[in-house]
Design an enzyme around this catalytic site. Structure first.
Site, PDB file in Angstrom:
ATOM      1  N   TYR A  37       0.789  -1.225   0.000  1.00 34.43           N
ATOM      2  CA  TYR A  37       0.000   0.000   0.000  1.00 34.43           C
ATOM      3  C   TYR A  37       0.822   1.277   0.000  1.00 34.43           C
ATOM      4  CZ  TYR A  37      -3.776  -3.198   0.640  1.00 34.43           C
ATOM      5  OH  TYR A  37      -4.664  -4.206   0.433  1.00 34.43           O
ATOM      6  N   HIS A 114      -6.682  -0.304  -8.027  1.00 39.05           N
ATOM      7  CA  HIS A 114      -6.286  -1.123  -6.871  1.00 39.05           C
ATOM      8  C   HIS A 114      -4.840  -0.802  -6.521  1.00 39.05           C
ATOM      9  CE1 HIS A 114      -9.810  -3.768  -7.050  1.00 39.05           C
ATOM     10  NE2 HIS A 114      -9.676  -3.709  -8.364  1.00 39.05           N
TER      11      HIS A 114
END
Length: 163
Positions: A37, A114
């Site tokens: 992330y 994503h």
């Protein structure tokens, strides 16, 4: 067309309205695996980054998040003034058919985003089949690329309609 012209956009280009939708499990950004992330500290930081990029591109980005799929569907169906959508369905990637149908029925282009490359894990997203494009595996940078691509697509459609 030069890259500079694409980034700066034409002076008479419309100020598009883009909805940035973030679905399930996105509120814990900043606490998730940095290898997947990246360094983005929070959902609010991500939304601010995308909104600022939108201003640079001469377009308005409105962010909306919910951990409840019905809220996302209600948001999409309640306002048809958006020109396009960026969506990170979060945990809905595997089963978010109602949200995908709402996006399809809006008649507006949407780009799926994503942080991770979910295809690399052997998974498929229910959104990909209908999306104008997909950006995955580029962490928060994917949002910026997706936004630029969506704006360029909207600009090209508007230019073609004028011709």
């Amino acid at each position: 067309m030069t890259a500079t012209k694409e980034i700066n956009r034409l002076p008479d280009a419309p100020a598009w309205r883009i909805a940035l939708l973030n679905g399930l499990n996105m509120t814990n950004l900043g606490r998730r695996d940095k290898n997947v992330y990246g360094t983005i500290g929070s959902l609010q930081e991500l939304e601010s980054l995308v909104s600022e990029a939108g201003r640079y591109l001469g377009t308005h980005v409105l962010a909306f998040h919910s951990n409840h799929e019905g809220d996302l569907v209600d948001f999409i169906e309640s306002d048809d003034s958006f020109d396009g959508y960026l969506i990170n369905p979060g945990g809905l990637w595997a089963f978010g058919v109602p949200t995908r149908i709402a996006l399809e029925q809006s008649g507006k282009p949407f780009v799926e985003v994503h942080f991770a490359n979910i295809f690399a894990t052997g998974h498929r997203s229910t959104f990909t089949q209908s999306a104008a494009g997909t950006a995955m595996g580029f962490r928060h940078h994917g949002y910026l690329g997706a936004l630029a691509a969506l704006v360029a697509t909207l600009d090209a459609s508007a230019e073609q309609a004028r011709s």
